[in-house]
Design a protein around this motif. Structure first.
Motif, PDB file in Angstrom:
ATOM      1  N   MET A   1     -17.925  19.940 -24.518  1.00  0.00           N
ATOM      2  CA  MET A   1     -17.523  20.894 -22.285  1.00  0.00           C
ATOM      3  C   MET A   1     -16.506  20.268 -21.464  1.00  0.00           C
ATOM      4  O   MET A   1     -16.765  19.138 -21.690  1.00  0.00           O
ATOM      5  CB  MET A   1     -18.555  21.372 -21.276  1.00  0.00           C
ATOM      6  N   GLU A   2     -15.360  20.666 -21.477  1.00  0.00           N
ATOM      7  CA  GLU A   2     -13.830  20.183 -20.603  1.00  0.00           C
ATOM      8  C   GLU A   2     -14.616  19.790 -19.408  1.00  0.00           C
ATOM      9  O   GLU A   2     -15.020  20.372 -18.692  1.00  0.00           O
ATOM     10  CB  GLU A   2     -12.636  21.340 -20.526  1.00  0.00           C
ATOM     11  N   LYS A   3     -13.905  18.375 -19.306  1.00  0.00           N
ATOM     12  CA  LYS A   3     -14.329  17.537 -18.114  1.00  0.00           C
ATOM     13  C   LYS A   3     -13.196  18.091 -16.930  1.00  0.00           C
ATOM     14  O   LYS A   3     -12.138  18.455 -16.565  1.00  0.00           O
ATOM     15  CB  LYS A   3     -14.163  15.629 -18.141  1.00  0.00           C
ATOM     16  N   ASN A   4     -13.537  18.309 -15.496  1.00  0.00           N
ATOM     17  CA  ASN A   4     -13.332  18.471 -14.638  1.00  0.00           C
ATOM     18  C   ASN A   4     -12.489  17.258 -13.717  1.00  0.00           C
ATOM     19  O   ASN A   4     -13.057  16.815 -13.414  1.00  0.00           O
ATOM     20  CB  ASN A   4     -13.644  19.558 -13.682  1.00  0.00           C
ATOM     21  N   ARG A   5     -10.736  16.871 -13.444  1.00  0.00           N
ATOM     22  CA  ARG A   5     -11.102  16.318 -12.371  1.00  0.00           C
ATOM     23  C   ARG A   5     -11.121  16.632 -10.803  1.00  0.00           C
ATOM     24  O   ARG A   5     -11.093  17.323 -10.341  1.00  0.00           O
ATOM     25  CB  ARG A   5      -9.525  16.000 -12.619  1.00  0.00           C
ATOM     26  N   ILE A   6     -11.392  15.083 -10.175  1.00  0.00           N
ATOM     27  CA  ILE A   6     -11.912  15.685  -9.516  1.00  0.00           C
ATOM     28  C   ILE A   6     -10.618  14.291  -8.576  1.00  0.00           C
ATOM     29  O   ILE A   6     -10.352  12.987  -8.981  1.00  0.00           O
ATOM     30  CB  ILE A   6     -12.940  14.099  -9.170  1.00  0.00           C
ATOM     31  N   GLN A   7      -9.984  14.804  -7.166  1.00  0.00           N
ATOM     32  CA  GLN A   7      -8.895  13.848  -6.821  1.00  0.00           C
ATOM     33  C   GLN A   7      -9.518  13.331  -5.800  1.00  0.00           C
ATOM     34  O   GLN A   7     -10.161  13.441  -5.076  1.00  0.00           O
ATOM     35  CB  GLN A   7      -8.254  15.404  -6.292  1.00  0.00           C
ATOM     36  N   ILE A   8      -8.342  11.918  -5.601  1.00  0.00           N
ATOM     37  CA  ILE A   8      -9.079  10.741  -4.679  1.00  0.00           C
ATOM     38  C   ILE A   8      -8.387  10.767  -3.591  1.00  0.00           C
ATOM     39  O   ILE A   8      -7.063  10.763  -4.226  1.00  0.00           O
ATOM     40  CB  ILE A   8      -9.772   9.487  -5.347  1.00  0.00           C
ATOM     41  N   PHE A   9      -8.951  10.986  -2.733  1.00  0.00           N
ATOM     42  CA  PHE A   9      -8.139  11.361  -0.995  1.00  0.00           C
ATOM     43  C   PHE A   9      -8.420   9.679  -1.050  1.00  0.00           C
ATOM     44  O   PHE A   9      -9.636  10.059  -0.427  1.00  0.00           O
ATOM     45  CB  PHE A   9      -8.388  12.247  -0.663  1.00  0.00           C
ATOM     46  N   ASP A  10      -7.675   8.799  -0.984  1.00  0.00           N
ATOM     47  CA  ASP A  10      -7.675   7.561  -0.254  1.00  0.00           C
ATOM     48  C   ASP A  10      -7.442   7.599   1.861  1.00  0.00           C
ATOM     49  O   ASP A  10      -6.054   7.519   1.729  1.00  0.00           O
ATOM     50  CB  ASP A  10      -7.015   6.659  -0.451  1.00  0.00           C
ATOM     51  N   THR A  11      -8.136   7.224   2.031  1.00  0.00           N
ATOM     52  CA  THR A  11      -8.037   6.747   3.932  1.00  0.00           C
ATOM     53  C   THR A  11      -8.551   5.680   4.703  1.00  0.00           C
ATOM     54  O   THR A  11      -8.796   5.610   5.558  1.00  0.00           O
ATOM     55  CB  THR A  11      -8.902   8.606   4.679  1.00  0.00           C
ATOM     56  N   THR A  12      -8.043   4.662   3.495  1.00  0.00           N
ATOM     57  CA  THR A  12      -8.393   3.122   3.716  1.00  0.00           C
ATOM     58  C   THR A  12      -6.955   2.923   4.976  1.00  0.00           C
ATOM     59  O   THR A  12      -7.668   2.640   6.489  1.00  0.00           O
ATOM     60  CB  THR A  12      -8.011   2.882   2.689  1.00  0.00           C
ATOM     61  N   LEU A  13      -6.166   3.876   4.765  1.00  0.00           N
ATOM     62  CA  LEU A  13      -5.062   3.597   5.760  1.00  0.00           C
ATOM     63  C   LEU A  13      -4.929   4.228   7.552  1.00  0.00           C
ATOM     64  O   LEU A  13      -4.269   3.494   8.223  1.00  0.00           O
ATOM     65  CB  LEU A  13      -3.896   3.282   5.398  1.00  0.00           C
ATOM     66  N   ARG A  14      -5.968   5.106   7.276  1.00  0.00           N
ATOM     67  CA  ARG A  14      -6.118   5.590   8.659  1.00  0.00           C
ATOM     68  C   ARG A  14      -7.642   6.059   9.020  1.00  0.00           C
ATOM     69  O   ARG A  14      -7.901   4.819  10.356  1.00  0.00           O
ATOM     70  CB  ARG A  14      -5.727   7.066   8.314  1.00  0.00           C
ATOM     71  N   ASP A  15      -8.304   6.038   8.186  1.00  0.00           N
ATOM     72  CA  ASP A  15     -10.100   5.973   8.519  1.00  0.00           C
ATOM     73  C   ASP A  15     -10.299   5.093   8.481  1.00  0.00           C
ATOM     74  O   ASP A  15     -10.975   4.322   9.429  1.00  0.00           O
ATOM     75  CB  ASP A  15     -11.016   7.119   7.883  1.00  0.00           C
ATOM     76  N   GLY A  16      -9.965   4.020   7.387  1.00  0.00           N
ATOM     77  CA  GLY A  16     -10.492   2.777   7.692  1.00  0.00           C
ATOM     78  C   GLY A  16     -10.048   1.650   8.835  1.00  0.00           C
ATOM     79  O   GLY A  16     -10.990   0.888   8.404  1.00  0.00           O
ATOM     80  N   GLU A  17      -8.172   2.324   8.951  1.00  0.00           N
ATOM     81  CA  GLU A  17      -8.239   1.418  10.232  1.00  0.00           C
ATOM     82  C   GLU A  17      -8.654   1.443  11.575  1.00  0.00           C
ATOM     83  O   GLU A  17      -8.723   0.648  12.248  1.00  0.00           O
ATOM     84  CB  GLU A  17      -7.119   1.599   9.776  1.00  0.00           C
ATOM     85  N   GLN A  18      -9.602   1.919  11.597  1.00  0.00           N
ATOM     86  CA  GLN A  18     -10.228   2.863  12.834  1.00  0.00           C
ATOM     87  C   GLN A  18     -11.057   1.440  13.076  1.00  0.00           C
ATOM     88  O   GLN A  18     -11.622   1.907  13.991  1.00  0.00           O
ATOM     89  CB  GLN A  18     -10.202   3.891  12.589  1.00  0.00           C
ATOM     90  N   VAL A  19     -11.576   0.921  12.621  1.00  0.00           N
ATOM     91  CA  VAL A  19     -12.493  -0.258  12.341  1.00  0.00           C
ATOM     92  C   VAL A  19     -11.948  -1.476  13.812  1.00  0.00           C
ATOM     93  O   VAL A  19     -11.245  -1.410  13.028  1.00  0.00           O
ATOM     94  CB  VAL A  19     -12.845  -1.188  10.679  1.00  0.00           C
ATOM     95  N   PRO A  20     -12.632  -1.619  14.899  1.00  0.00           N
ATOM     96  CA  PRO A  20     -11.934  -2.382  15.303  1.00  0.00           C
ATOM     97  C   PRO A  20     -11.895  -3.935  14.525  1.00  0.00           C
ATOM     98  O   PRO A  20     -12.727  -4.553  14.066  1.00  0.00           O
ATOM     99  CB  PRO A  20     -13.190  -2.967  16.351  1.00  0.00           C
ATOM    100  N   GLY A  21     -10.579  -4.319  15.408  1.00  0.00           N
ATOM    101  CA  GLY A  21     -10.417  -5.291  14.637  1.00  0.00           C
ATOM    102  C   GLY A  21      -9.477  -5.552  13.460  1.00  0.00           C
ATOM    103  O   GLY A  21      -9.674  -7.187  12.734  1.00  0.00           O
ATOM    104  N   CYS A  22      -9.431  -4.561  12.796  1.00  0.00           N
ATOM    105  CA  CYS A  22      -8.884  -4.151  11.307  1.00  0.00           C
ATOM    106  C   CYS A  22      -7.613  -3.239  11.601  1.00  0.00           C
ATOM    107  O   CYS A  22      -6.902  -3.287  10.898  1.00  0.00           O
ATOM    108  CB  CYS A  22      -9.567  -3.869  10.822  1.00  0.00           C
ATOM    109  N   GLN A  23      -6.132  -3.581  12.327  1.00  0.00           N
ATOM    110  CA  GLN A  23      -5.415  -2.957  12.844  1.00  0.00           C
ATOM    111  C   GLN A  23      -4.437  -3.908  11.468  1.00  0.00           C
ATOM    112  O   GLN A  23      -4.650  -5.360  11.496  1.00  0.00           O
ATOM    113  CB  GLN A  23      -5.162  -3.008  14.259  1.00  0.00           C
ATOM    114  N   LEU A  24      -3.591  -2.787  10.959  1.00  0.00           N
ATOM    115  CA  LEU A  24      -2.539  -3.601  10.321  1.00  0.00           C
ATOM    116  C   LEU A  24      -1.361  -3.051  10.613  1.00  0.00           C
ATOM    117  O   LEU A  24      -0.902  -2.546  11.094  1.00  0.00           O
ATOM    118  CB  LEU A  24      -2.838  -2.694   8.704  1.00  0.00           C
ATOM    119  N   ASN A  25      -0.008  -4.014   9.964  1.00  0.00           N
ATOM    120  CA  ASN A  25       0.861  -3.837  10.728  1.00  0.00           C
ATOM    121  C   ASN A  25       1.851  -2.821   9.060  1.00  0.00           C
ATOM    122  O   ASN A  25       1.157  -2.734   8.424  1.00  0.00           O
ATOM    123  CB  ASN A  25       1.597  -5.360  11.151  1.00  0.00           C
TER     124      ASN A  25
END
Length: 407
Positions: A1-25
């Motif tokens: 059976m052919e495999k289906n690709r799952i797209q990876i949407f990375d939100t480290t720089l948006r949702d991840g950066e909302q962690v208090p004290g983890c702001q990036l320049n």
């Protein structure tokens, strides 16, 4: 059976950066974005441009720096938000605007003081307005986890009709159980007209520790994109962990799914994000924690030394870690001690190993971990490191030879 690709949407720089004290320049964000592109993520959510001038600039600079990956900017279902997001994305080779609105009764009543009908109107307008700036528009139905399926389906159908290319189903508060979330995705796949023309996405939070499980349930029921972060960082208890969901897919071939992630870059990417954000990865974190491939129990050490797979389902090299670690503690056994001494250049016969082990236990009961320096001190105490040794040529499994001391 052919495999289906799952797209990876990375939100480290948006949702991840909302962690208090983890702001990036901006410089740090660009460095991480370049690493994410090398890692192979399909989409980088670069930020929320209207939230601050620095975030706007960061999105713009990431667009200039990234060449292949889709760059996404977040907005609310507000004209000014969408306009600013569109302007921030003007240098992107593959831009996407991510806009949306809350759809649960709780959000409609208390956050917006509105009605379901007006929420649908705002959703439609937001998508149509975003299409003025970019072709690729992702719509998020915030708090979809607590939204009634019939209304959620109605919202989705309307935004698809008006040009949405991706539909995001966030479990915003980590409310759902895996079966519930999977059923929600399946309901949408089966009941929303036009759903097969768009990408259906998961966005799960970890408030109850179920983010990865819910994302897995989502893709098993028809979702084609997972929104996640490096190290699982994010608002409150965090988001779906990229490394966890990617390795689950990689290790379970029966799912017939795959991603484009170069898993050998996972560990170095984890370290980069941890360093830039000043947020240590917990020691027992799956895949990337310092204890993920470390063994201190004598039973486990003996098994791993005989065959790694006895206590490891993942090869550490697959995620960019050179090898497993044998940590010497009071729980360690003779096999681990003999192994560590051999690495230092000492081969202990049975009598010598028994003697050393008895002294080792005295040390280990007083310390959390025994180091190489202390191993040599134990030899001194046992009078086994007095120069009266025999040297032999030892060849390891790779065919490399060196002289070791036989004690």
């Amino acid at each position: 059976m052919e495999k289906n690709r799952i797209q990876i949407f990375d939100t480290t720089l948006r949702d991840g950066e909302q962690v208090p004290g983890c702001q990036l320049n901006t410089k740090e964000k660009v460095i991480i974005a370049n690493k994410l592109e090398l890692l192979g993520v399909d989409v980088i959510e670069a930020g929320f441009p209207i939230s601050s001038p620095v975030d706007y600039l960061s999105v713009q600079e990431i667009c200039k720096s990234v060449s292949q990956t889709i760059v996404c900017a977040l907005s609310r279902a507000v004209e000014k938000d969408i306009e600013i997001a569109g302007l921030a994305l003007k240098y992107a080779k593959r831009p996407r605007i991510h806009t949306g609105i809350g759809t649960s009764n709780c959000h409609i009543r208390y956050k917006f003081n509105s009605t379901p009908e007006k929420i649908i109107e705002r959703a439609i307008y937001a998508v149509k307005y975003a299409k003025r700036f970019v072709e690729d528009v992702e719509f998020y139905a915030e708090d979809a986890g607590r939204t009634e399926n019939e209304f959620l389906a109605k919202v989705c159908e309307n935004v698809i009709k008006n040009g949405a290319t991706v539909i995001n189903i966030p479990d915003t508060t980590g409310y759902c159980l895996p079966e519930e979330y999977g059923n929600k995705i399946r309901f949408l796949k089966e009941n929303v007209k036009g759903i097969h023309k768009v990408i259906l996405s998961t966005h799960c939070h970890n408030d109850l520790g179920l983010a990865t499980a819910n994302s897995l349930s989502g893709i098993m029921n028809g979702a084609e994109q997972i929104e996640c972060t490096i190290n699982g960082i994010g608002e409150r208890a965090g988001n779906t962990s990229l490394e966890e969901i990617v390795m689950i897919i990689k290790q379970n071939s029966h799912l017939n799914l795959f991603t484009n992630i170069n898993t050998k870059l996972i560990y170095s990417t984890s370290n980069l994000v941890s360093e830039c954000m000043g947020m240590k990865v917990q020691a027992n974190k799956a895949i990337v924690g310092i204890n993920a491939f470390s063994h201190s129990s004598g039973i486990h050490q003996d098994g791993v030394l005989k065959k790694r797979e006895t206590y490891e389902s993942i090869n550490p090299e697959d995620v960019g870690i050179n090898k497993s670690s044998i940590i010497l503690t009071a729980r360690s056994g003779r096999a681990a001690i003999a192994y560590r001494y051999k690495k230092l250049g000492y081969f202990l016969n049975k009598n010598s190993l028994d003697l050393v082990y008895s002294i080792f236990l005295q040390y280990a009961d007083e310390k959390k971990e025994i180091t190489d320096i202390e191993l040599k001190a134990i030899l001194e105490k046992a009078n086994l490191n007095n120069g009266k040794t025999n040297q032999v040529l030892h060849t390891n499994a790779n065919g490399n030879s060196r002289r070791i001391n036989v004690l």
